[in-house]
Design a protein around this motif. Structure first.
Motif, PDB file in Angstrom:
ATOM      1  N   THR A 143      38.817   4.744 122.104  1.00 36.72           N
ATOM      2  CA  THR A 143      37.571   4.347 121.447  1.00 36.72           C
ATOM      3  C   THR A 143      36.614   3.743 122.469  1.00 36.72           C
ATOM      4  O   THR A 143      35.426   4.060 122.501  1.00 36.72           O
ATOM      5  CB  THR A 143      37.851   3.320 120.329  1.00 36.72           C
ATOM      6  OG1 THR A 143      38.741   3.910 119.388  1.00 36.72           O
ATOM      7  CG2 THR A 143      36.583   2.904 119.612  1.00 36.72           C
ATOM      8  N   ALA A 146      35.275   6.525 124.648  1.00 35.67           N
ATOM      9  CA  ALA A 146      34.368   7.403 123.896  1.00 35.67           C
ATOM     10  C   ALA A 146      32.996   6.752 123.754  1.00 35.67           C
ATOM     11  O   ALA A 146      31.969   7.417 123.769  1.00 35.67           O
ATOM     12  CB  ALA A 146      34.947   7.728 122.529  1.00 35.67           C
ATOM     13  N   GLN A 147      32.997   5.432 123.633  1.00 34.68           N
ATOM     14  CA  GLN A 147      31.721   4.743 123.451  1.00 34.68           C
ATOM     15  C   GLN A 147      31.000   4.506 124.773  1.00 34.68           C
ATOM     16  O   GLN A 147      29.796   4.297 124.782  1.00 34.68           O
ATOM     17  CB  GLN A 147      31.955   3.408 122.731  1.00 34.68           C
ATOM     18  CG  GLN A 147      32.298   3.608 121.253  1.00 34.68           C
ATOM     19  CD  GLN A 147      32.627   2.318 120.538  1.00 34.68           C
ATOM     20  OE1 GLN A 147      32.972   1.314 121.174  1.00 34.68           O
ATOM     21  NE2 GLN A 147      32.541   2.328 119.222  1.00 34.68           N
ATOM     22  N   ASN A 148      31.721   4.521 125.866  1.00 33.33           N
ATOM     23  CA  ASN A 148      31.095   4.099 127.123  1.00 33.33           C
ATOM     24  C   ASN A 148      30.848   5.177 128.164  1.00 33.33           C
ATOM     25  O   ASN A 148      30.033   4.980 129.048  1.00 33.33           O
ATOM     26  CB  ASN A 148      31.900   2.947 127.729  1.00 33.33           C
ATOM     27  CG  ASN A 148      31.688   1.665 126.928  1.00 33.33           C
ATOM     28  OD1 ASN A 148      30.661   1.029 127.040  1.00 33.33           O
ATOM     29  ND2 ASN A 148      32.645   1.342 126.068  1.00 33.33           N
ATOM     30  N   VAL A 149      31.581   6.292 128.090  1.00 29.13           N
ATOM     31  CA  VAL A 149      31.285   7.320 129.091  1.00 29.13           C
ATOM     32  C   VAL A 149      30.141   8.197 128.580  1.00 29.13           C
ATOM     33  O   VAL A 149      29.886   8.249 127.383  1.00 29.13           O
ATOM     34  CB  VAL A 149      32.512   8.206 129.446  1.00 29.13           C
ATOM     35  CG1 VAL A 149      33.665   7.368 129.917  1.00 29.13           C
ATOM     36  CG2 VAL A 149      32.898   9.102 128.287  1.00 29.13           C
ATOM     37  N   LYS A 150      29.465   8.847 129.508  1.00 25.19           N
ATOM     38  CA  LYS A 150      28.290   9.634 129.113  1.00 25.19           C
ATOM     39  C   LYS A 150      28.637  11.076 128.759  1.00 25.19           C
ATOM     40  O   LYS A 150      27.925  11.723 128.016  1.00 25.19           O
ATOM     41  CB  LYS A 150      27.265   9.610 130.246  1.00 25.19           C
ATOM     42  CG  LYS A 150      26.556   8.256 130.358  1.00 25.19           C
ATOM     43  CD  LYS A 150      25.490   8.296 131.435  1.00 25.19           C
ATOM     44  CE  LYS A 150      24.993   6.882 131.736  1.00 25.19           C
ATOM     45  NZ  LYS A 150      24.983   6.603 133.175  1.00 25.19           N
TER      46      LYS A 150
END
Lengths: 168, 168
Positions: A143, A146-150
């Motif tokens: 999670t 998923a929220q932090n990589v571009k």
């Protein structure tokens, strides 16, 4: 793949000790990696930093340098073992380059930084599928990433009844 | 695809009004969908339930049935427009079946239930990439679904500078 053009993608697969990540790798090879491509799979393993206990924290003992060396060796052996297993899954791939990358640190930071540095086209991760309580306390590496990589993130959950060998 | 066997996968792509979901669909077609497969793409749109205001909640007015009919029509028009746009992205796919599915309800519930009912092989979603504050309050549909569906989930974030037409 929808296009006939040859693709050269960098597919980062986060690997850990759990068989969930091997399942994710197997799934990605079957469903995303193209044999006709010049894809590169980068197997990424985050080696957890050794926790050094000191007498100051009340645990009452200090590890000798011998113990530290043994722990360091153990940690390296685990990393090598995990990587070997992951490489075996990739062994029949043609045209596809496979690279192994072991970095020290918390998995969240290691993965996010490596994906950025590599310029990955997609990040593939397994997930331990913790229940709601455990997830709330531990958070989830997948999670977080998923929220932090571009780049696009593929999260593969291992079905409870599945067998990795069958799905490969 | 790594295997030469013909695959028959059910690929559910969650579609909404934002161009993030069209980008996710485009990315999936290029990177996951196989022209040589008998894949089925299921375009899934969750039509938000109409909020009915009553005099009881202090807002001071009650919508007439005329207004309700207009709102219902508007909501249907939006759904049709979104679906048309998504179908246009799929128009050049050969061998691949494309189905449209519009269901009423909160996107989280609609997506999780449909994925389960369809027996999807993979769920593809765009993400709005809210900042940390907005995410904390609103939660994220993609995070919720990634944690709750059983099949692999592909979360595609639209790069800020990217152009959908270029990437297709």
């Amino acid at each position: 793949m929808a296009d006939t053009e040859v693709q050269e993608r960098k597919i980062v697969v986060a690997i850990d000790e759990g068989e969930e990540s091997i399942y994710a790798l197997t799934w990605a090879i079957k469903n995303v990696v193209s044999q006709n491509s010049h894809d590169t799979i980068i197997l990424l393993y985050a080696k957890p930093p050794l926790k050094v206990y000191s007498t100051l924290d009340g645990s009452g003992y200090l590890f000798s340098s011998d113990v530290m060396v043994s722990m360091e060796k153990y940690s390296k052996d685990v990393a090598d073992c995990v990587m070997e297993k992951a490489k075996r899954v990739c062994k029949d791939l043609k045209n596809v380059k496979v690279e192994a990358r072991i970095e020290k640190g918390d998995a969240r930071d290691v993965i996010c930084e490596a994906v950025e540095k590599i310029g990955a086209d997609v990040l593939v991760m397994g997930t331990h599928g913790y229940g709601m309580i455990k997830r709330a306390f531990l958070g989830s590496v997948s999670t977080h990433c998923a929220q932090n990589v571009k780049c696009p993130v593929l999260i593969v959950k291992k079905p409870k009844s599945s067998n990795v060998d069958k799905s490969s």
